[in-house]
Design an enzyme around this catalytic site. Sequence first.
Site, PDB file in Angstrom:
ATOM      1  N   ASP A   1      -8.726  -4.550  -6.513  1.00 53.48           N
ATOM      2  CA  ASP A   1      -8.371  -3.612  -5.438  1.00 53.48           C
ATOM      3  C   ASP A   1      -9.237  -2.361  -5.536  1.00 53.48           C
ATOM      4  O   ASP A   1      -9.199  -1.648  -6.536  1.00 53.48           O
ATOM      5  CB  ASP A   1      -6.887  -3.242  -5.555  1.00 53.48           C
ATOM      6  CG  ASP A   1      -6.357  -2.534  -4.309  1.00 53.48           C
ATOM      7  OD1 ASP A   1      -7.146  -1.879  -3.622  1.00 53.48           O
ATOM      8  OD2 ASP A   1      -5.145  -2.651  -4.046  1.00 53.48           O
TER       9      ASP A   1
ATOM     10  N   SER B   1       0.849  -1.198   0.000  1.00 55.73           N
ATOM     11  CA  SER B   1       0.000   0.000   0.000  1.00 55.73           C
ATOM     12  C   SER B   1       0.888   1.252   0.000  1.00 55.73           C
ATOM     13  O   SER B   1       1.645   1.451  -0.944  1.00 55.73           O
ATOM     14  CB  SER B   1      -0.965  -0.028   1.185  1.00 55.73           C
ATOM     15  OG  SER B   1      -1.992   0.920   1.024  1.00 55.73           O
TER      16      SER B   1
ATOM     17  N   HIS C   1      -7.702  -5.108  -1.653  1.00 58.49           N
ATOM     18  CA  HIS C   1      -6.413  -4.500  -1.334  1.00 58.49           C
ATOM     19  C   HIS C   1      -5.486  -5.436  -0.563  1.00 58.49           C
ATOM     20  O   HIS C   1      -4.276  -5.318  -0.636  1.00 58.49           O
ATOM     21  CB  HIS C   1      -6.641  -3.214  -0.538  1.00 58.49           C
ATOM     22  CG  HIS C   1      -5.421  -2.363  -0.396  1.00 58.49           C
ATOM     23  ND1 HIS C   1      -4.628  -2.017  -1.465  1.00 58.49           N
ATOM     24  CD2 HIS C   1      -4.848  -1.790   0.689  1.00 58.49           C
ATOM     25  CE1 HIS C   1      -3.633  -1.254  -1.048  1.00 58.49           C
ATOM     26  NE2 HIS C   1      -3.729  -1.117   0.255  1.00 58.49           N
TER      27      HIS C   1
END
Length: 718
Positions: A663, A588, A695
């Site tokens: 995602d 991320s 995600h």
Amino acid sequence: MRADIRALLLSIILLVPFVEMAAQKTFTLEDLNFGGVNHSRFVPQSLWTEWWGDRLMYQDADEGGTLDNKGNRTTLFTLADLGEGWHSVFDAIYPYPDKTQVLLDNGKQRVLYDWKTKKIVWQQTSEGERFSDFNVVSKCVAYVKNNQLFVRDAYDKDRQLTTDGSREIVYGQSVHRNEFGISKGTFWSSNGKKLAFYRMDQSMVKDYPQVNVFAREAEYEADKYPMAGDTSHRVTVGVYDVESDRTIFLKTPAYPDDDINSSVPVYFTNIAWNPAGTIIYIFELNRDQNMCQLVSYDAVTGERIAVVYEEKDDMYVEPMNPILFLPWDDNLFIVQSQRSGFNHLYLYSVEGGKVRQLTQGTFVVLRLVGFNSKDKSVIVETNELSPIQKNIYSVDIKTGTRSLLDNGRGYHKARLSATGRKLVDAYSEPEVPRNYDLVEISGSKHSVHCLFQSPDPWLGYCVPTFEVGTLKAADGVTDLYYRITKPHDFDPSRKYPAVVYVYGGPHAHLVDASWHYASRSWDTYMAQKGYIVFSLDNRGSEHRGKTFEQVTFRQLGHTEMLDQMKGVEYLLSQTYIDKERIGVHGWSFGGFMTISLITNYPDVFKVAVAGGPVIDWKWYEVMYGERYMDTPQQNPEGYARTSLLSKAKDLKGRLQIVTGYNDNTVVPQHCLSFLEECIKAGTQPDFFVYPGEEHNMKGHKSVHLHERITRYFDDYLK
């Protein structure tokens, strides 16, 4: 005698190899990873507790009962007492201190079971509820079904509050993409007679074209995704009165036409009720997020009453917590704010504004736990003793005097009883897996009773060495905390490959004083395979105050990267590090940092694995992106400077990018656009996709993911 001694010595000699063999057990990813089949055996045991007034209750899978201050149990009921269809009591609550009743829900029925009479004394349907929110006073539950908001009353009668709910008109759910501390969409008054709820109109928000590839013919399944600088959704707040069966909407200001510089609020967060259930308080922010107001509304008419509190900042204001009224005074409430530079508590009056600041100093109040009504104090968790610790304090409302309630070490979490005179302290330390203490509070004094100590689940295994220290940030002044994980058989005369595990973004940290200094289990797996793993909390990460956090404003990734390289500089100064074998990995924001580091410092990092990486902040969501970067229209230089698209040409080492195909946090456009730039530049990253995943990889796919990450470093770094 000599024969006995010889026999004893021989038995010891023979035993040594077996002891050494027992100590040489190694971990697998099935043991260490949270999706692994053996994972539950390798995490510290938990003590599941709940409060029944001021009496502590234990909860096992199939029974519940009281727990005394020595940890002794007395069973009060079992699932067998309830009959067929009951599976666990882990989610049981004891809502009435004066009644021998437990509230249980099996997904079909919500019941109150009286363990004294061994009878179900009340029941309510719960099947099909989504986002349910139960009020123990009125026994009403708010829930969402088929996009509509409902309230089911204590007599099991459903009331449909909305008719226009859809994927574009969303009721009773979290809004503003879970920013500003928002985690739900319904808010009961304390007496359960009124319900405040969110209505989110996202019809004007652009669709991001996600695809379901598991259908016979792939299907279009779009997400509403407001990107930085684009049109965002519109939120209003409704109020439903159970007694009158009537709904009104608060008369919040009309939305501006996406004018980023407008002072008109567009974000409505941290909804709270006054004790009487007649007034609603909301923190309201403008889109630029540099001005915040606490506004009161009449819950009957919806009229705006007054601005109770206001805060401005040259960069951004970020309200994360609703106000809390003092249980013994309906005219006083607590506001949390970073306006002094650190998050602290302020006492306010509903009529006279600020009364006084309750906590102050160069530390952060991490959580307001609750109140001790008898002593007229508030219980908080802070990092006053160390930036990497979390400790429990009692704060006298009148004097501000703080009293430490735990052992002064480690990382603690408090769970307070109904009156606040007792709490369960669940904590760990670097060498303590997990302990539970019962703390009884009386004024400035308190007593502590040990309830449970988890055995070390890693006993007998090859456990790495975990070391923590500080080094100076790129400014040469600020202390940053780092953690180094070394193999259990570490030899300082050897040269080891090293992997930097990085996150670096807001609202997160990697190093604290919990078990193994909060090391990730993957760090242990890599150390077992002969790697050194290094992590650093750079400026911009959490729990260090406003200046520490806001240094990244309008330039996400820049200062963070400079600080990370100070960590790498320290790492490279260690004689046991092979300078030719340095890798980096993150997910991320950490994926963004990973690609930033390997492309900006291609001669330092040989291998990188970037998961779910942000590539360009113009493709990230409005609320988060604009808080830290402003809009692309306002800050084109900052967006250009932090974009990784222009860095594709600078890739020299081995880079693997991993993402979930669906995602909805860091949308696939990021990865795909970077790959396109790499194609143009002739650079060669590797790419792996998890179909259907968002995600983060769920369940056992996480084991597959971490095996893939590990193999990449084994193939190209080790």
